[in-house]
Design a protein around this motif. Sequence first.
Motif, PDB file in Angstrom:
ATOM      1  N   THR A 402       0.829  -1.211   0.000  1.00  0.00           N
ATOM      2  CA  THR A 402       0.000   0.000   0.000  1.00  0.00           C
ATOM      3  C   THR A 402       0.861   1.257   0.000  1.00  0.00           C
ATOM      4  N   VAL A 403       0.349   2.274  -0.667  1.00  0.00           N
ATOM      5  CA  VAL A 403       1.044   3.565  -0.724  1.00  0.00           C
ATOM      6  C   VAL A 403       0.165   4.625  -0.095  1.00  0.00           C
ATOM      7  N   THR A 404       0.767   5.483   0.716  1.00  0.00           N
ATOM      8  CA  THR A 404       0.016   6.623   1.218  1.00  0.00           C
ATOM      9  C   THR A 404       0.742   7.888   0.776  1.00  0.00           C
ATOM     10  N   ASN A 405      -0.002   8.794   0.175  1.00  0.00           N
ATOM     11  CA  ASN A 405       0.598  10.008  -0.372  1.00  0.00           C
ATOM     12  C   ASN A 405      -0.058  11.208   0.294  1.00  0.00           C
ATOM     13  N   LEU A 406       0.688  11.879   1.141  1.00  0.00           N
ATOM     14  CA  LEU A 406       0.126  13.040   1.832  1.00  0.00           C
ATOM     15  C   LEU A 406       0.714  14.331   1.300  1.00  0.00           C
ATOM     16  N   GLY A 407       1.314  14.247   0.119  1.00  0.00           N
ATOM     17  CA  GLY A 407       1.941  15.416  -0.483  1.00  0.00           C
ATOM     18  C   GLY A 407       0.975  16.579  -0.691  1.00  0.00           C
ATOM     19  N   ASP A 408      -0.247  16.269  -1.116  1.00  0.00           N
ATOM     20  CA  ASP A 408      -1.230  17.331  -1.349  1.00  0.00           C
ATOM     21  C   ASP A 408      -1.558  18.079  -0.067  1.00  0.00           C
ATOM     22  N   GLN A 409      -1.349  17.419   1.048  1.00  0.00           N
ATOM     23  CA  GLN A 409      -1.645  18.056   2.329  1.00  0.00           C
ATOM     24  C   GLN A 409      -0.427  18.797   2.872  1.00  0.00           C
ATOM     25  N   GLY A 410       0.638  18.817   2.094  1.00  0.00           N
ATOM     26  CA  GLY A 410       1.798  19.599   2.478  1.00  0.00           C
ATOM     27  C   GLY A 410       2.797  18.864   3.364  1.00  0.00           C
ATOM     28  N   VAL A 411       2.556  17.590   3.603  1.00  0.00           N
ATOM     29  CA  VAL A 411       3.447  16.817   4.469  1.00  0.00           C
ATOM     30  C   VAL A 411       4.737  16.468   3.720  1.00  0.00           C
ATOM     31  N   GLU A 412       5.870  16.594   4.411  1.00  0.00           N
ATOM     32  CA  GLU A 412       7.137  16.296   3.739  1.00  0.00           C
ATOM     33  C   GLU A 412       7.476  14.818   3.766  1.00  0.00           C
ATOM     34  N   GLY A 427       5.447   5.532   1.868  1.00  0.00           N
ATOM     35  CA  GLY A 427       4.933   6.884   2.106  1.00  0.00           C
ATOM     36  C   GLY A 427       5.523   7.864   1.111  1.00  0.00           C
ATOM     37  N   ILE A 428       4.678   8.758   0.621  1.00  0.00           N
ATOM     38  CA  ILE A 428       5.154   9.773  -0.319  1.00  0.00           C
ATOM     39  C   ILE A 428       4.775  11.141   0.227  1.00  0.00           C
ATOM     40  N   GLY A 429       5.749  12.033   0.236  1.00  0.00           N
ATOM     41  CA  GLY A 429       5.500  13.371   0.750  1.00  0.00           C
ATOM     42  C   GLY A 429       5.311  14.367  -0.373  1.00  0.00           C
ATOM     43  N   LYS A 430       5.439  15.631  -0.020  1.00  0.00           N
ATOM     44  CA  LYS A 430       5.224  16.699  -0.980  1.00  0.00           C
ATOM     45  C   LYS A 430       6.482  16.923  -1.820  1.00  0.00           C
ATOM     46  N   ILE A 431       6.284  17.219  -3.084  1.00  0.00           N
ATOM     47  CA  ILE A 431       7.430  17.538  -3.938  1.00  0.00           C
ATOM     48  C   ILE A 431       7.745  19.008  -3.711  1.00  0.00           C
ATOM     49  N   ILE A 432       8.956  19.263  -3.212  1.00  0.00           N
ATOM     50  CA  ILE A 432       9.313  20.651  -2.912  1.00  0.00           C
ATOM     51  C   ILE A 432      10.679  20.985  -3.500  1.00  0.00           C
TER      52      ILE A 432
ATOM     53  N   PRO B  28     -12.690  37.118  -4.245  1.00  0.00           N
ATOM     54  CA  PRO B  28     -11.977  37.065  -5.527  1.00  0.00           C
ATOM     55  C   PRO B  28     -10.514  36.656  -5.374  1.00  0.00           C
ATOM     56  N   ASP B  29      -9.915  36.990  -4.229  1.00  0.00           N
ATOM     57  CA  ASP B  29      -8.495  36.680  -4.081  1.00  0.00           C
ATOM     58  C   ASP B  29      -8.248  35.460  -3.199  1.00  0.00           C
ATOM     59  N   ALA B  30      -9.314  34.722  -2.898  1.00  0.00           N
ATOM     60  CA  ALA B  30      -9.130  33.513  -2.088  1.00  0.00           C
ATOM     61  C   ALA B  30      -8.490  32.433  -2.952  1.00  0.00           C
ATOM     62  N   ASP B  31      -7.611  31.654  -2.356  1.00  0.00           N
ATOM     63  CA  ASP B  31      -6.988  30.547  -3.077  1.00  0.00           C
ATOM     64  C   ASP B  31      -8.057  29.469  -3.299  1.00  0.00           C
ATOM     65  N   LEU B  32      -8.319  29.166  -4.576  1.00  0.00           N
ATOM     66  CA  LEU B  32      -9.413  28.241  -4.889  1.00  0.00           C
ATOM     67  C   LEU B  32      -9.190  26.856  -4.281  1.00  0.00           C
ATOM     68  N   ARG B  33      -7.965  26.381  -4.382  1.00  0.00           N
ATOM     69  CA  ARG B  33      -7.696  25.026  -3.881  1.00  0.00           C
ATOM     70  C   ARG B  33      -7.918  24.963  -2.386  1.00  0.00           C
ATOM     71  N   ASP B  34      -7.527  26.044  -1.717  1.00  0.00           N
ATOM     72  CA  ASP B  34      -7.667  26.078  -0.273  1.00  0.00           C
ATOM     73  C   ASP B  34      -9.132  26.274   0.117  1.00  0.00           C
ATOM     74  N   ALA B  35      -9.769  27.286  -0.490  1.00  0.00           N
ATOM     75  CA  ALA B  35     -11.140  27.632  -0.117  1.00  0.00           C
ATOM     76  C   ALA B  35     -12.121  26.510  -0.434  1.00  0.00           C
ATOM     77  N   LEU B  36     -11.869  25.807  -1.533  1.00  0.00           N
ATOM     78  CA  LEU B  36     -12.804  24.761  -1.944  1.00  0.00           C
ATOM     79  C   LEU B  36     -12.327  23.372  -1.536  1.00  0.00           C
ATOM     80  N   GLU B  37     -11.192  23.336  -0.837  1.00  0.00           N
ATOM     81  CA  GLU B  37     -10.607  22.072  -0.369  1.00  0.00           C
ATOM     82  C   GLU B  37     -10.460  21.073  -1.531  1.00  0.00           C
ATOM     83  N   LEU B  38      -9.805  21.527  -2.589  1.00  0.00           N
ATOM     84  CA  LEU B  38      -9.576  20.680  -3.764  1.00  0.00           C
ATOM     85  C   LEU B  38      -8.203  20.014  -3.661  1.00  0.00           C
TER      86      LEU B  38
END
Lengths: 481, 79
Positions: A402-412, A427-432, B28-38
């Motif tokens: 299983t893979v868990t990717n929390l990169g979209d949530q900002g986790v490193e 585990g996969i973190g955020k690409i920074i 108008p200046d809200a971050d869409l990804r953040d505001a809409l939890e995308l």
Amino acid sequence: MPALGADMDEGTLLEWLVKPGDEIRKGDIIAVVDTSKSAIEVESFHTGTIERLIVGVGETVPVGTVLATIAEQAAAAAPAVAAAPAAAAAPAGPPEAAGPPEPQRARKRPAREPAARAKQRRQPVITSEKAQPAAASPLVRHLAEELRVDIATVQGTGPGGTITRADVQRAAIAGAGVAEPVTLPPQPGVAVTAAQPTPARPTVPVTARQPVTPLARRIAAELGIDVSKLTGSGSRGAVREADVRMAATARAPTQAPAQEREQAMRQAIGRLMARSKREIPHYYLSNTVDMTAAMDWLHQRNRELEVTERLVPAALLLKATALAARQVPQLNGYWEDDRFAPGDAVHLGVAISLRGGGLLTPAIHDAAELAPGELMAQLRDLVNRARGGRLRRAELTEATITVTNLGDQGVESVFGVIYPPQVALVGIGKIIERPVAVGGLVGARPVVITTLSADHRASDGYAGARYLAAVSDLLQRPEEL
Amino acid sequence: MTPEQARNVIDEAISQIAPDADLGSLAPDADLRDALELDSLDFLNLVESLSQRTGRRIDEDDYPQLATMASAVKFLTAR
């Protein structure tokens, strides 16, 4: 009633998709079953004619109960073959009864008989979806009928343009043509899903009210919370998911079902994770991977393609983790009966967080064999179905890693808990962008931290190190993925 | 495309992805990804939908310009 995932010992029959007299093929989805985690599509293991439906809609029965009987065509004289689910249930209802059936027990036998398993896994349903693009599964067509959506007008987002449940729901909600209020079929426990028909051009502000995130609004609808009465904790006083949940907790009794469901899911996750930490001697490794080549390749490739065919970095990362699992087979399989049973192929479990809380880890079958584009399509379909629709039995019981990717949530970096009886979790973190020294010169490069939690009974740190190195190597040659 | 048309297109695209989005209250200046939890897949769906609705190719290099409602309107009206 098959065992359909984490610690399930009973299930509720939600819907029959067939009736007596219907001809079915092995692999056809015949019923939908509700578990504490999700509504799951159950397929038939036999080809034949439905003879009798034994368990009625709404009934909750223990794992191992025969749901229906199927008369096999060849053996017309010998009808009453136990329905598909019972086949899966045989190993699932362990007589040892030391505890609730484990999630992947149903897989036990097939895992030892790769040939049989491969056969079982080839579900005609999946292949037929691929064969006819723009097609929809019987379940989806059924939903479309219920929601009065003309399936011909729905645009599919599934693999090969397949129309998914989510597509139909979207069409129902967006469809200005729907005259009556749309009511989605009730999902047990969820208070329901009464989707307010949204005007096609929702530019008309409903009322002047404080901002509410869509997620919060959805959860509020599910929990029956009036968002206009809440105080938001987000930016500009926006009501966020947490605010709704807090309000829901404050007035617990009225919405018991949704909470019970959530609680049941937490308990199922809790039991499994506690078992993992109790039984599995985890070891942990991490590696920082230079993503320059992968990102450049991705960028280049996406530049030539239409949006629908573009890849997100997660697709490449998943492909690399799957291929590496094939190279280091000690990490791909199960620990059962004090020994390691290697998986017959790489079925990549992907942890998907649900908007309402909790998570599911459905599998992408044969992930190492899929081209990145195909893997991406399956990922999108899986996420849509995990969150909005339904998953299939095989998807929830056959992951080999299983893979868990929390990169979209900002986790490193994420060090996960292994999903028993699997032996590894990636585990996969955020690409920074980070300063990286290459050839004595420091430059800014995109990097990602990959981690491995592995079962020390099945492998040693050396194998784990080889695995992470393989992931990194593969990502340096993205064109070969 | 006028700013009003662009705004309508974006609203439609968003409501397809997040049907219950409260667009009236979206700053108008809200971050869409953040505001809409995308998440990244939702965002890709948004790009796909905008591209289909406008018949316009949206490249990855353009993604940063879709960060907020204001910048997205500006992007769609610019060309």
